[in-house]
Scaffold this motif. Structure first.
Motif, PDB file in Angstrom:
ATOM      1  N   LEU A  25      72.121  39.065 -71.468  1.00  0.00           N
ATOM      2  CA  LEU A  25      71.015  38.341 -72.183  1.00  0.00           C
ATOM      3  C   LEU A  25      71.182  38.418 -73.763  1.00  0.00           C
ATOM      4  O   LEU A  25      70.918  39.446 -74.222  1.00  0.00           O
ATOM      5  N   PRO A  26      71.449  37.412 -74.341  1.00  0.00           N
ATOM      6  CA  PRO A  26      71.557  37.345 -76.147  1.00  0.00           C
ATOM      7  C   PRO A  26      70.710  37.980 -76.751  1.00  0.00           C
ATOM      8  O   PRO A  26      69.342  37.802 -76.485  1.00  0.00           O
ATOM      9  N   GLU A  27      70.894  38.936 -77.590  1.00  0.00           N
ATOM     10  CA  GLU A  27      69.892  39.624 -78.520  1.00  0.00           C
ATOM     11  C   GLU A  27      69.318  38.368 -79.382  1.00  0.00           C
ATOM     12  O   GLU A  27      70.096  37.644 -79.643  1.00  0.00           O
ATOM     13  N   GLY A  28      68.038  38.403 -79.404  1.00  0.00           N
ATOM     14  CA  GLY A  28      67.452  37.370 -80.240  1.00  0.00           C
ATOM     15  C   GLY A  28      66.899  36.335 -79.556  1.00  0.00           C
ATOM     16  O   GLY A  28      65.959  35.623 -79.959  1.00  0.00           O
ATOM     17  N   SER A  29      67.150  36.413 -78.242  1.00  0.00           N
ATOM     18  CA  SER A  29      66.353  35.326 -77.290  1.00  0.00           C
ATOM     19  C   SER A  29      65.333  36.068 -76.788  1.00  0.00           C
ATOM     20  O   SER A  29      64.370  35.185 -75.968  1.00  0.00           O
ATOM     21  N   TYR A  30      65.239  37.396 -76.531  1.00  0.00           N
ATOM     22  CA  TYR A  30      63.906  38.006 -76.132  1.00  0.00           C
ATOM     23  C   TYR A  30      63.420  39.092 -77.002  1.00  0.00           C
ATOM     24  O   TYR A  30      64.164  39.742 -77.950  1.00  0.00           O
ATOM     25  N   GLN A  31      62.290  39.376 -76.538  1.00  0.00           N
ATOM     26  CA  GLN A  31      61.445  40.574 -77.522  1.00  0.00           C
ATOM     27  C   GLN A  31      60.495  41.462 -76.476  1.00  0.00           C
ATOM     28  O   GLN A  31      59.989  40.757 -75.619  1.00  0.00           O
ATOM     29  N   PHE A  32      60.895  42.833 -76.527  1.00  0.00           N
ATOM     30  CA  PHE A  32      59.894  43.505 -75.727  1.00  0.00           C
ATOM     31  C   PHE A  32      58.407  43.747 -76.551  1.00  0.00           C
ATOM     32  O   PHE A  32      58.247  43.679 -77.693  1.00  0.00           O
ATOM     33  N   THR A  33      57.373  43.503 -75.978  1.00  0.00           N
ATOM     34  CA  THR A  33      56.214  43.552 -76.369  1.00  0.00           C
ATOM     35  C   THR A  33      55.787  45.052 -76.491  1.00  0.00           C
ATOM     36  O   THR A  33      55.121  45.223 -77.492  1.00  0.00           O
ATOM     37  N   GLU A  34      56.105  45.844 -75.771  1.00  0.00           N
ATOM     38  CA  GLU A  34      56.000  47.173 -75.914  1.00  0.00           C
ATOM     39  C   GLU A  34      57.057  47.945 -74.944  1.00  0.00           C
ATOM     40  O   GLU A  34      57.528  47.495 -74.164  1.00  0.00           O
ATOM     41  N   THR A  35      57.561  49.127 -75.599  1.00  0.00           N
ATOM     42  CA  THR A  35      58.445  49.813 -74.542  1.00  0.00           C
ATOM     43  C   THR A  35      57.976  50.971 -74.130  1.00  0.00           C
ATOM     44  O   THR A  35      58.559  52.087 -73.804  1.00  0.00           O
ATOM     45  N   SER A  36      56.611  51.340 -74.209  1.00  0.00           N
ATOM     46  CA  SER A  36      56.026  52.505 -73.599  1.00  0.00           C
ATOM     47  C   SER A  36      54.652  52.154 -73.025  1.00  0.00           C
ATOM     48  O   SER A  36      54.048  51.323 -73.229  1.00  0.00           O
ATOM     49  N   ALA A  37      54.259  52.890 -71.864  1.00  0.00           N
ATOM     50  CA  ALA A  37      53.023  52.587 -71.268  1.00  0.00           C
ATOM     51  C   ALA A  37      52.540  54.010 -70.685  1.00  0.00           C
ATOM     52  O   ALA A  37      53.446  54.665 -70.580  1.00  0.00           O
ATOM     53  N   THR A  38      51.409  53.904 -70.136  1.00  0.00           N
ATOM     54  CA  THR A  38      50.848  55.124 -69.443  1.00  0.00           C
ATOM     55  C   THR A  38      50.355  54.771 -67.931  1.00  0.00           C
ATOM     56  O   THR A  38      49.419  54.004 -67.864  1.00  0.00           O
TER      57      THR A  38
END
Length: 323
Positions: free
Chosen positions: A103-116
């Motif tokens: 999936l091309p970089e720039g087409s998606y974005q993580f809202t967060e990369t950690s959780a509990t």
């Protein structure tokens, strides 16, 4: 006969069987239960996860998270971190014989990369990946995104077989957004074979694909010798139109011979042709719609039947149209 004794004997036997079965259950000691606790991704159990997005300048969300498995809920707060891993996407392609690009970089974005995973619960709150299909995605092309658990706090083990979720993402279109084209001015501009011997009731000629009567049909030649595949026909729409896709209605019967592979081409002048995709209709009588590989401004449509259901040399079709 002592009926009472027989009943007592059966009851004792039943109790014995139950006790024997219970003795085979291996229940770990309480102090060992924590060794069964593991963190995993529920989405990894559904691999690959198919994500079809409408091609529009809009934001969509891919939802994922982490879960806790073991005896009961999480005994403590467990922090979980995530990452994308291109090497795992490559390994997926190698294992499954696929060739999905990343999936091309720039087409998606993580809202967060950690959780509990909070104490007393079984999963993190849902996390999301924002994606806009207009940003670098090609229409009808499949891409892959591998999302993995990077680590978990508190010394909790990871379920190594369920730490990576694979998302296969496609930007598509909605059939409902494209009205069918008016066929009243359409003509058969050329055809490789047809069969007038089918008679007035069935039709048999190419024009019967345009008569709005699913009861009639075009059929390849069989009288006096069978015409071999491939079979083709050319439609002249009598004006240039924006073409997004085509549809087929199969002959209204359970006979073999319905197209199973059809190469589509388009042209503005009826001489110079551009490929527009190869379609795979199912062996059914009802209407089937297909998007072309891209939208085309054209006047002529050429369909070439490459193979049929039943592997016959003959073929037939009730109606053909476009949108």
């Amino acid at each position: 006969m002592n009926t009472k004794r027989i009943i007592q004997s059966v009851t004792i036997c039943f109790i014995s069987v139950v006790m024997s079965a219970c003795e085979k259950i291996d229940i770990p000691k309480e102090e060992l239960m924590s060794t069964y606790d593991q963190v995993y991704m529920a989405a990894a159990a559904r691999n690959p996860n198919s994500v079809v997005l409408k091609m529009a300048d809009s934001v969509y969300y891919i939802v994922y998270g982490a879960s806790f498995g073991g005896f009961g809920a999480a005994p403590q707060d467990i922090g979980v971190t995530f990452e994308t891993d291109p090497s795992k996407a490559a390994a997926f392609n190698s294992l499954n014989g696929t060739n999905y690009p990343l999936l091309p970089e720039g087409s998606y974005q993580f809202t967060e990369t950690s959780a509990t995973i909070k104490k007393g619960t079984l999963a993190t709150a849902p996390l999301a990946i924002r994606i806009n299909p207009f940003e670098k995605l090609e229409l009808f092309k499949d891409y892959i995104l591998a999302v993995s658990i990077k680590g978990a706090s508190g010394g909790v083990k990871l379920n190594e077989s369920l730490t990576t979720a694979y998302f296969v993402v496609r930007a598509s279109l909605d059939f409902a957004d494209f009205p069918e084209l008016d066929r009243s001015g359409w003509q058969i501009a050329g055809i490789s074979t047809e069969e007038p011997a089918e008679g007035e009731e069935n039709g048999g000629l190419g024009i019967h694909m345009l008569d709005n009567k699913p009861s009639t049909f075009w059929h390849s030649k069989w009288d006096g010798g069978e015409a071999p595949l491939p079979h083709w026909f050319v439609i002249d729409m009598n004006k240039t139109q924006l073409l997004h896709g085509v549809y087929f209605i199969g002959r209204q019967s359970d006979k073999e011979g319905k197209p199973s592979s059809v190469k589509m081409e388009v042209s503005s002048n009826g001489t110079d042709w551009e490929e527009a995709g190869t379609l795979s209709p199912a062996n059914i009588n009802s209407k089937q719609k297909f998007f072309l590989s891209a939208s085309h401004e054209c006047r002529y449509i050429r369909a070439t039947i490459l193979s049929t259901h039943g592997n016959t040399q003959f073929s037939h079709l009730a109606e053909f149209g476009a949108f």
